[in-house]
Enzyme design. Structure first.
Site, PDB file in Angstrom:
ATOM      1  N   PRO A   9      63.511  -1.140 146.632  1.00  0.00           N
ATOM      2  CA  PRO A   9      63.386  -0.305 145.756  1.00  0.00           C
ATOM      3  C   PRO A   9      63.733   0.056 144.199  1.00  0.00           C
ATOM      4  O   PRO A   9      64.608   0.123 144.013  1.00  0.00           O
ATOM      5  CB  PRO A   9      62.405   0.763 146.702  1.00  0.00           C
ATOM      6  CG  PRO A   9      63.963   0.771 147.407  1.00  0.00           C
ATOM      7  CD  PRO A   9      64.679   0.133 147.492  1.00  0.00           C
ATOM      8  N   ASN A  10      62.768   0.162 143.194  1.00  0.00           N
ATOM      9  CA  ASN A  10      62.782   0.918 142.069  1.00  0.00           C
ATOM     10  C   ASN A  10      63.322  -0.494 140.976  1.00  0.00           C
ATOM     11  O   ASN A  10      63.824  -0.397 140.051  1.00  0.00           O
ATOM     12  CB  ASN A  10      63.344   2.132 142.039  1.00  0.00           C
ATOM     13  CG  ASN A  10      62.718   3.081 142.459  1.00  0.00           C
ATOM     14  OD1 ASN A  10      61.490   3.582 142.447  1.00  0.00           O
ATOM     15  ND2 ASN A  10      63.537   3.752 143.456  1.00  0.00           N
ATOM     16  N   ARG A  17      64.451   2.217 133.910  1.00  0.00           N
ATOM     17  CA  ARG A  17      64.977   3.165 134.379  1.00  0.00           C
ATOM     18  C   ARG A  17      66.299   3.725 134.207  1.00  0.00           C
ATOM     19  O   ARG A  17      66.865   2.505 134.304  1.00  0.00           O
ATOM     20  CB  ARG A  17      64.727   2.145 135.810  1.00  0.00           C
ATOM     21  CG  ARG A  17      65.207   3.165 137.033  1.00  0.00           C
ATOM     22  CD  ARG A  17      65.580   2.210 137.870  1.00  0.00           C
ATOM     23  NE  ARG A  17      65.996   2.817 139.118  1.00  0.00           N
ATOM     24  CZ  ARG A  17      66.775   1.972 140.070  1.00  0.00           C
ATOM     25  NH1 ARG A  17      66.782   1.282 140.089  1.00  0.00           N
ATOM     26  NH2 ARG A  17      66.537   4.394 141.561  1.00  0.00           N
ATOM     27  N   TYR A  22      71.952   2.315 134.535  1.00  0.00           N
ATOM     28  CA  TYR A  22      71.719   0.850 134.847  1.00  0.00           C
ATOM     29  C   TYR A  22      71.432  -0.751 134.628  1.00  0.00           C
ATOM     30  O   TYR A  22      70.882  -1.770 134.202  1.00  0.00           O
ATOM     31  CB  TYR A  22      69.715   1.036 135.842  1.00  0.00           C
ATOM     32  CG  TYR A  22      70.598   1.066 137.095  1.00  0.00           C
ATOM     33  CD1 TYR A  22      71.158   0.752 137.966  1.00  0.00           C
ATOM     34  CD2 TYR A  22      69.712   2.684 137.686  1.00  0.00           C
ATOM     35  CE1 TYR A  22      71.622   1.644 138.845  1.00  0.00           C
ATOM     36  CE2 TYR A  22      69.626   3.740 138.102  1.00  0.00           C
ATOM     37  CZ  TYR A  22      70.257   3.512 139.552  1.00  0.00           C
ATOM     38  OH  TYR A  22      70.530   3.998 140.778  1.00  0.00           O
ATOM     39  N   ASN A  73      70.957  -6.340 146.764  1.00  0.00           N
ATOM     40  CA  ASN A  73      70.653  -4.813 146.159  1.00  0.00           C
ATOM     41  C   ASN A  73      69.898  -4.246 147.082  1.00  0.00           C
ATOM     42  O   ASN A  73      69.076  -4.313 146.931  1.00  0.00           O
ATOM     43  CB  ASN A  73      70.583  -4.535 144.696  1.00  0.00           C
ATOM     44  CG  ASN A  73      70.805  -3.230 144.381  1.00  0.00           C
ATOM     45  OD1 ASN A  73      71.169  -2.399 145.042  1.00  0.00           O
ATOM     46  ND2 ASN A  73      70.902  -3.328 143.045  1.00  0.00           N
ATOM     47  N   ALA A  76      67.900   2.628 147.145  1.00  0.00           N
ATOM     48  CA  ALA A  76      67.585   3.257 147.899  1.00  0.00           C
ATOM     49  C   ALA A  76      68.753   3.665 149.544  1.00  0.00           C
ATOM     50  O   ALA A  76      69.058   3.964 150.106  1.00  0.00           O
ATOM     51  CB  ALA A  76      66.734   4.188 147.366  1.00  0.00           C
ATOM     52  N   HIS A  79      71.722   3.442 151.436  1.00  0.00           N
ATOM     53  CA  HIS A  79      72.434   5.017 151.521  1.00  0.00           C
ATOM     54  C   HIS A  79      71.401   5.395 153.318  1.00  0.00           C
ATOM     55  O   HIS A  79      72.389   6.218 153.453  1.00  0.00           O
ATOM     56  CB  HIS A  79      72.210   6.265 150.783  1.00  0.00           C
ATOM     57  CG  HIS A  79      73.023   5.337 148.977  1.00  0.00           C
ATOM     58  ND1 HIS A  79      73.755   5.014 148.634  1.00  0.00           N
ATOM     59  CD2 HIS A  79      72.019   5.383 147.911  1.00  0.00           C
ATOM     60  CE1 HIS A  79      73.695   4.677 147.675  1.00  0.00           C
ATOM     61  NE2 HIS A  79      72.818   4.709 147.123  1.00  0.00           N
ATOM     62  N   ASP A  86      70.012  -3.380 159.856  1.00  0.00           N
ATOM     63  CA  ASP A  86      69.808  -3.840 161.308  1.00  0.00           C
ATOM     64  C   ASP A  86      69.826  -5.208 160.821  1.00  0.00           C
ATOM     65  O   ASP A  86      70.168  -5.587 161.570  1.00  0.00           O
ATOM     66  CB  ASP A  86      69.305  -3.286 162.354  1.00  0.00           C
ATOM     67  CG  ASP A  86      70.087  -1.818 162.856  1.00  0.00           C
ATOM     68  OD1 ASP A  86      71.175  -1.595 162.836  1.00  0.00           O
ATOM     69  OD2 ASP A  86      68.909  -0.931 164.094  1.00  0.00           O
ATOM     70  N   GLU A  97      77.307  -7.406 149.192  1.00  0.00           N
ATOM     71  CA  GLU A  97      76.125  -6.570 148.759  1.00  0.00           C
ATOM     72  C   GLU A  97      76.083  -5.975 147.092  1.00  0.00           C
ATOM     73  O   GLU A  97      77.562  -5.665 147.036  1.00  0.00           O
ATOM     74  CB  GLU A  97      76.318  -5.457 149.158  1.00  0.00           C
ATOM     75  CG  GLU A  97      75.768  -3.591 148.996  1.00  0.00           C
ATOM     76  CD  GLU A  97      76.367  -2.454 150.110  1.00  0.00           C
ATOM     77  OE1 GLU A  97      77.388  -2.837 150.931  1.00  0.00           O
ATOM     78  OE2 GLU A  97      76.291  -1.247 149.457  1.00  0.00           O
ATOM     79  N   HIS A  99      75.469  -3.478 143.956  1.00  0.00           N
ATOM     80  CA  HIS A  99      75.553  -2.174 142.705  1.00  0.00           C
ATOM     81  C   HIS A  99      75.136  -2.696 141.438  1.00  0.00           C
ATOM     82  O   HIS A  99      76.719  -3.195 141.677  1.00  0.00           O
ATOM     83  CB  HIS A  99      75.833  -0.980 143.510  1.00  0.00           C
ATOM     84  CG  HIS A  99      75.157  -1.114 144.946  1.00  0.00           C
ATOM     85  ND1 HIS A  99      73.759  -0.520 145.133  1.00  0.00           N
ATOM     86  CD2 HIS A  99      75.786  -1.090 146.010  1.00  0.00           C
ATOM     87  CE1 HIS A  99      73.909  -0.352 146.961  1.00  0.00           C
ATOM     88  NE2 HIS A  99      75.382  -1.266 146.853  1.00  0.00           N
ATOM     89  N   ARG A 106      79.295   8.550 141.380  1.00  0.00           N
ATOM     90  CA  ARG A 106      78.105   9.275 140.884  1.00  0.00           C
ATOM     91  C   ARG A 106      77.268  10.267 142.081  1.00  0.00           C
ATOM     92  O   ARG A 106      78.865  10.786 142.541  1.00  0.00           O
ATOM     93  CB  ARG A 106      76.553   8.506 140.761  1.00  0.00           C
ATOM     94  CG  ARG A 106      76.830   7.173 140.158  1.00  0.00           C
ATOM     95  CD  ARG A 106      75.635   5.881 140.033  1.00  0.00           C
ATOM     96  NE  ARG A 106      74.499   6.902 139.897  1.00  0.00           N
ATOM     97  CZ  ARG A 106      73.085   6.135 139.971  1.00  0.00           C
ATOM     98  NH1 ARG A 106      72.971   4.809 139.981  1.00  0.00           N
ATOM     99  NH2 ARG A 106      72.396   6.778 139.857  1.00  0.00           N
TER     100      ARG A 106
HETATM  101  C1  DQA Z   1      71.703   0.744 143.089  1.00  0.00           C
HETATM  102  C2  DQA Z   1      72.598   2.450 143.402  1.00  0.00           C
HETATM  103  C3  DQA Z   1      71.387   3.561 144.168  1.00  0.00           C
HETATM  104  O1  DQA Z   1      72.138   4.560 144.566  1.00  0.00           O
HETATM  105  C4  DQA Z   1      70.237   3.656 144.070  1.00  0.00           C
HETATM  106  O2  DQA Z   1      69.663   4.450 144.894  1.00  0.00           O
HETATM  107  C5  DQA Z   1      69.118   2.153 143.461  1.00  0.00           C
HETATM  108  C6  DQA Z   1      70.519   1.683 142.692  1.00  0.00           C
HETATM  109  C7  DQA Z   1      72.759   0.326 141.791  1.00  0.00           C
HETATM  110  O3  DQA Z   1      72.260  -1.371 141.864  1.00  0.00           O
HETATM  111  O4  DQA Z   1      73.505   1.133 141.074  1.00  0.00           O
HETATM  112  O5  DQA Z   1      68.478   2.148 143.760  1.00  0.00           O
HETATM  113  O6  DQA Z   1      72.055   0.449 144.585  1.00  0.00           O
END
Ligand code: DQA
Length: 148
Positions: A9-10, A17, A22, A73, A76, A79, A86, A97, A99, A106
């Protein structure tokens, strides 16, 4: 040699953003980078992004059924989503994984990842370069499955 790059998401909002956190690359830039690097490495790379958890779960199930490697990735969901974790645990090929930001530098809540314990490895804090590194690792790993 299939690798599914899955963004949560996002991440479709990359570029606009919080660019200080980012970076300025857009999601389209990220797709182009992954496709170019994938082609160079001889990987069949597809990149997808969703804000809907059920859709991400479906993509992870698909990757599990296909035996595909995954660069994820979880954004959110990292967390707090037991469901995403799962689904990741069902994968049989390597899972990296990624990020963009250094989640350890952070807020405290970003230091917990439910996905990391079921991932092959984790890359964070290196921006979009992290995706290139993940694909490079997988290319080596998928051609030489006897090495760790
Ligand atoms: C993220 C880090 C996460 O904490 C955050 O919620 C994101 C992006 C990153 O790519 O740094 O949406 O996964």
């Amino acid at each position: 040699r299939r690798v599914d790059v899955l963004n949560g998401p996002n991440l479709g909002r990359l570029g606009v953003r919080e660019p200080d956190v980012y970076g300025t690359a857009t999601h389209a830039d990220l797709v182009a980078l992954c496709e170019r690097v994938g082609a160079e490495l001889g990987l069949a790379v597809t990149v997808r992004q969703t804000d809907a958890e059920y859709e991400m779960l479906g993509w992870l199930h698909e990757a599990a059924d296909a035996g595909a490697a995954v660069v994820l990735n979880p954004a959110a969901w990292t967390h707090y989503s037991v469901a995403v974790r799962d689904a990741c645990a069902m994968l049989t090929a390597p899972l990296v994984e990624v990020h963009l930001s250094n989640v350890h530098a952070r807020e405290e809540f970003r230091r917990t990842s439910l996905v990391s314990p079921v991932a092959t490895g984790v890359i964070c804090g290196l921006g979009v370069e992290g995706y290139r590194l993940a694909l490079t690792y997988l290319a080596g790993r998928l051609t030489a499955p006897q090495t760790p």
